[in-house]
Motif scaffolding. Sequence first.
Motif, PDB file in Angstrom:
ATOM      1  N   MET A   9      97.298  70.739  99.375  1.00 23.71           N
ATOM      2  CA  MET A   9      97.958  69.769 100.248  1.00 23.71           C
ATOM      3  C   MET A   9      97.040  68.572 100.523  1.00 23.71           C
ATOM      4  O   MET A   9      97.497  67.422 100.572  1.00 23.71           O
ATOM      5  CB  MET A   9      98.359  70.432 101.570  1.00 23.71           C
ATOM      6  N   SER A  12      96.953  66.384  97.416  1.00 28.65           N
ATOM      7  CA  SER A  12      98.242  65.687  97.290  1.00 28.65           C
ATOM      8  C   SER A  12      98.307  64.503  98.246  1.00 28.65           C
ATOM      9  O   SER A  12      98.762  63.409  97.880  1.00 28.65           O
ATOM     10  CB  SER A  12      99.381  66.667  97.571  1.00 28.65           C
ATOM     11  N   SER A  13      97.843  64.701  99.483  1.00 26.24           N
ATOM     12  CA  SER A  13      97.854  63.624 100.477  1.00 26.24           C
ATOM     13  C   SER A  13      96.909  62.489 100.084  1.00 26.24           C
ATOM     14  O   SER A  13      97.238  61.311 100.239  1.00 26.24           O
ATOM     15  CB  SER A  13      97.453  64.187 101.843  1.00 26.24           C
ATOM     16  N   SER A  16      98.333  60.447  97.160  1.00 31.53           N
ATOM     17  CA  SER A  16      99.568  59.702  97.466  1.00 31.53           C
ATOM     18  C   SER A  16      99.268  58.278  97.949  1.00 31.53           C
ATOM     19  O   SER A  16     100.152  57.418  97.917  1.00 31.53           O
ATOM     20  CB  SER A  16     100.386  60.452  98.531  1.00 31.53           C
ATOM     21  N   ASN A  17      98.048  58.050  98.400  1.00 34.09           N
ATOM     22  CA  ASN A  17      97.652  56.705  98.837  1.00 34.09           C
ATOM     23  C   ASN A  17      96.276  56.372  98.243  1.00 34.09           C
ATOM     24  O   ASN A  17      95.256  56.403  98.924  1.00 34.09           O
ATOM     25  CB  ASN A  17      97.576  56.631 100.370  1.00 34.09           C
ATOM     26  N   THR A  21      92.795  55.562 100.175  1.00 37.41           N
ATOM     27  CA  THR A  21      91.772  56.604 100.046  1.00 37.41           C
ATOM     28  C   THR A  21      90.446  56.014  99.565  1.00 37.41           C
ATOM     29  O   THR A  21      89.375  56.322 100.095  1.00 37.41           O
ATOM     30  CB  THR A  21      92.231  57.691  99.064  1.00 37.41           C
ATOM     31  N   SER A 310      96.894  59.138 109.331  1.00 35.82           N
ATOM     32  CA  SER A 310      97.604  60.194 108.604  1.00 35.82           C
ATOM     33  C   SER A 310      98.335  61.127 109.574  1.00 35.82           C
ATOM     34  O   SER A 310      99.473  61.546 109.320  1.00 35.82           O
ATOM     35  CB  SER A 310      96.615  60.989 107.758  1.00 35.82           C
ATOM     36  N   ARG A 314     102.412  61.665 109.717  1.00 33.35           N
ATOM     37  CA  ARG A 314     102.932  62.999 109.384  1.00 33.35           C
ATOM     38  C   ARG A 314     103.283  63.808 110.638  1.00 33.35           C
ATOM     39  O   ARG A 314     103.296  65.029 110.628  1.00 33.35           O
ATOM     40  CB  ARG A 314     101.901  63.740 108.534  1.00 33.35           C
ATOM     41  N   GLU A 317     106.215  66.056 110.075  1.00 34.40           N
ATOM     42  CA  GLU A 317     105.825  67.179 109.202  1.00 34.40           C
ATOM     43  C   GLU A 317     105.106  68.259 110.015  1.00 34.40           C
ATOM     44  O   GLU A 317     105.368  69.455 109.843  1.00 34.40           O
ATOM     45  CB  GLU A 317     104.911  66.669 108.092  1.00 34.40           C
ATOM     46  N   GLU A 338      91.239  68.268 104.663  1.00 30.90           N
ATOM     47  CA  GLU A 338      91.495  66.965 104.047  1.00 30.90           C
ATOM     48  C   GLU A 338      90.357  65.994 104.334  1.00 30.90           C
ATOM     49  O   GLU A 338      89.916  65.252 103.452  1.00 30.90           O
ATOM     50  CB  GLU A 338      92.817  66.415 104.576  1.00 30.90           C
TER      51      GLU A 338
END
Length: 410
Positions: A9, A12-13, A16-17, A21, A310, A314, A317, A338
């Motif tokens: 996860m 993936s996060s 995605s940016n 990042t 973030s 989220r 979520e 993360e």
Amino acid sequence: MNFVENFKMAISSILSNKMRTFLTMLGIIIGISSVITIVSLGNGGQNYITDQFAKMGANTVTLSVDPAKIEQTSDYFTLEDAKQIKSRVETVKYVSPTISKRGTARTDTKTKTANITGVNTDYALISNVEIVYGRFLNDREVEEGKAVVVIDQISAKALFGTDDAVGQSFKLGPVASSKSAIVVGVSKASSMFGGGEGGPPGRDADSTPASVTIPVTFLQTLYPTDSNISTLSVTSNSQATAVQAGNEALKIVQARHDNKTTDLYKATNSASMMETINKVLGTFTTFISAVAAISLLVGGIGVMNIMLVSVTERTQEIGIRKAIGATTQAILVQFLTESVILSVIGGLIGMTLGILAAQIIGSFISITPSVSLMVVLETILFSSAVGIFFGIYPARKAARLNPIDALRYE
């Protein structure tokens, strides 16, 4: 949720940016690369200094005269002092007087400024002079003050147009009273007067003075009124006996010159000099590294900022995950994972760039950077620590969100 799922996860996060990042990691990359570059070059510099002193001999002690306390010419060292030290001190292996003067070296077609060094035959063994053509000075030439010289390759090329200048003659000494001398040997430039392979970095054959080594007795005929011996190099049988050899040599000199109660003469050990220089260089490297590490603080703040963004993005979520049973600890670990991964990736990139930068800079200044496994491990651990420290607040904020409020968040 186990670690593998958290890891997936987090990746993936991060992916995605990508641009966000990268910009987040930039502070950590710059900080880590700066520290690695400085530490690697600092360690390389210390190794270089150690190697140079090893070539000179860590078991070499330099006896010198304090010029401010000289009262009469007889206070200076003599050639007999060197002979007495070598014959009377059991732990002494080599002794050489050293006199350095500035003069000129002149052939039929070229005139150059010259650094002229007067020594005896032991000098080649003390300083590890590497002869590439011909030979070094011999005892008879030193005893009789023969007009013979040993020059380095760069000087030979500049004066005669060839490295192999053995047998060539030229004028040497003060401008007004130079004398003819014959080349009996050519040394590698790195083995005399320092420098890297073929000579010091950036040394130009035409613009730098010629390096000439001659018998100390010949130098005294070139400079009859200004050739006092103020330095004696004393090499002991081993590094362990260097201090003892230096002290015994000092006592002999003091007794011969009737200066037992004064501090006119002093002995300096090469090993202690090396230790002092390395200590200063190590302190300087640590200080500069600490200054460079300040950028890591900026990078850490960047990580905390992006993790807060973030969490905000989220929120729903997090609410859904909590509604279906995710615990506060699971949410905390997810966001903390993360943050750590973000910092570690930045640290690894910074470490790679730092090593490359150290190699490139080192090639320009003729120093081989030294990167130890400990530095690599410390880099990874420090990056992880930055991720944990600056990720705790955003992770705790995410973990403490009320599920109902999170689900309502727009």
